[in-house]
Design a protein around this motif. Structure first.
Motif, PDB file in Angstrom:
ATOM      1  N   UNK A   1       0.816  -1.141   0.057  1.00  0.00           N
ATOM      2  CA  UNK A   1      -0.105   0.046   0.066  1.00  0.00           C
ATOM      3  C   UNK A   1       0.721   1.064  -0.152  1.00  0.00           C
ATOM      4  N   UNK A   2       0.269   2.498  -0.576  1.00  0.00           N
ATOM      5  CA  UNK A   2       1.131   3.600  -0.584  1.00  0.00           C
ATOM      6  C   UNK A   2       1.243   4.048   0.740  1.00  0.00           C
ATOM      7  N   UNK A   3       0.630   3.932   1.715  1.00  0.00           N
ATOM      8  CA  UNK A   3       1.109   4.494   2.938  1.00  0.00           C
ATOM      9  C   UNK A   3       2.410   3.714   3.563  1.00  0.00           C
ATOM     10  N   UNK A   4       2.635   2.434   3.315  1.00  0.00           N
ATOM     11  CA  UNK A   4       3.666   1.829   3.803  1.00  0.00           C
ATOM     12  C   UNK A   4       4.791   2.114   2.886  1.00  0.00           C
ATOM     13  N   UNK A   5       4.672   2.137   1.393  1.00  0.00           N
ATOM     14  CA  UNK A   5       5.639   2.401   0.677  1.00  0.00           C
ATOM     15  C   UNK A   5       6.168   4.133   1.046  1.00  0.00           C
ATOM     16  N   UNK A   6       5.253   5.075   1.161  1.00  0.00           N
ATOM     17  CA  UNK A   6       5.896   6.269   1.443  1.00  0.00           C
ATOM     18  C   UNK A   6       6.711   6.279   2.858  1.00  0.00           C
ATOM     19  N   UNK A   7       6.164   5.544   3.677  1.00  0.00           N
ATOM     20  CA  UNK A   7       6.605   5.379   5.073  1.00  0.00           C
ATOM     21  C   UNK A   7       8.139   4.854   4.913  1.00  0.00           C
ATOM     22  N   UNK A   8       8.196   3.822   4.313  1.00  0.00           N
ATOM     23  CA  UNK A   8       9.561   3.306   3.954  1.00  0.00           C
ATOM     24  C   UNK A   8      10.507   3.967   3.202  1.00  0.00           C
ATOM     25  N   UNK A   9      10.081   4.723   2.344  1.00  0.00           N
ATOM     26  CA  UNK A   9      10.692   5.414   1.418  1.00  0.00           C
ATOM     27  C   UNK A   9      11.525   6.395   2.188  1.00  0.00           C
ATOM     28  N   UNK A  10      10.998   7.143   3.160  1.00  0.00           N
ATOM     29  CA  UNK A  10      11.569   8.178   3.659  1.00  0.00           C
ATOM     30  C   UNK A  10      13.021   7.859   4.245  1.00  0.00           C
TER      31      UNK A  10
END
Length: 213
Positions: free
Chosen positions: A136-145
């Motif tokens: 999901x996008x929430x997890x993807x953006x959280x990890x990408x930070x």
């Protein structure tokens, strides 16, 4: 004895009565910490527990989304239990979340994600996976930070579903949200991992072969 087989749920003994987020503590049923093989090469991370995981206390169990992920894990050889298991038998996979508590009416706030980040950081340091699968996008953006050079705001899990993204020390293989996937989307993810990740020595080519900036 392998601690993942002895105590597969919350194997690192993280706080099971965490009170750090006032907006979540009174809404959750369980704090849902990581679960699975502590020697895993693949770490699957969702944004927050679903209704099933909130009830069972085990990531990605107890609801349709969890059953879809468990079927995927079975097809990839990471699970030998049936898709509806409340305590999946995992080999090579570890399951966790950005935030460990569920609010029934909303996604976690940025502050709650930040507050919970030490738990995910601990999972990553102790598991030291080769591949992170943000779901999901929430997890993807959280990890990408922390783990890519890309602007998290530009990343969308639907667009990057079943691809490989270069990370800092890891490869990321994003998956779109489980409750948004069709059977064709799930099959595309399984095919990509089987052919383009498991089909090569990702431990030697991490961050290079077939990866996207």
């Amino acid at each position: 004895m392998d601690p993942a087989q002895d105590h597969p749920d919350n194997p690192f003994g993280m706080d099971e009565d965490c009170q750090n987020c006032p907006g979540l503590c009174g809404e959750r049923t369980n704090v849902v910490h990581g679960y699975g093989d502590v020697g895993a090469d693949f770490l699957f991370v969702g944004g927050h527990p679903g209704p099933g995981a909130d009830r069972t206390g085990v990531p990605f169990t107890g609801d349709d989304a969890g059953r879809r992920l468990q079927r995927t894990l079975g097809e990839l050889g990471f699970a030998t239990s049936p898709p509806d298991a409340n305590r999946p038998v995992l080999d090579g996979a570890y399951l966790t979340y950005l935030t460990r508590c569920r609010h029934p009416d909303r996604d976690p706030t940025d502050e709650e994600v930040t507050t919970c980040d030490p738990y995910l950081t601990a999972d990553l340091r102790m598991i030291n996976p080769e591949i992170i699968v943000p779901i999901g996008t929430l997890a993807l953006r959280g990890v990408a930070v922390e783990h890519t050079t890309r602007d998290p705001a530009d990343l969308d899990a639907r667009d990057l579903h079943a691809t490989t993204v270069r990370g800092r020390g890891f490869e990321l293989v994003p998956m779109m949200a489980l409750d948004e996937q069709t059977d064709a989307d799930t099959a595309a993810f399984v095919d990509h991992v089987a052919e383009s990740v498991l089909g090569r020595d990702y431990r030697q080519t991490k961050g290079r072969s077939g990866a996207r900036d």
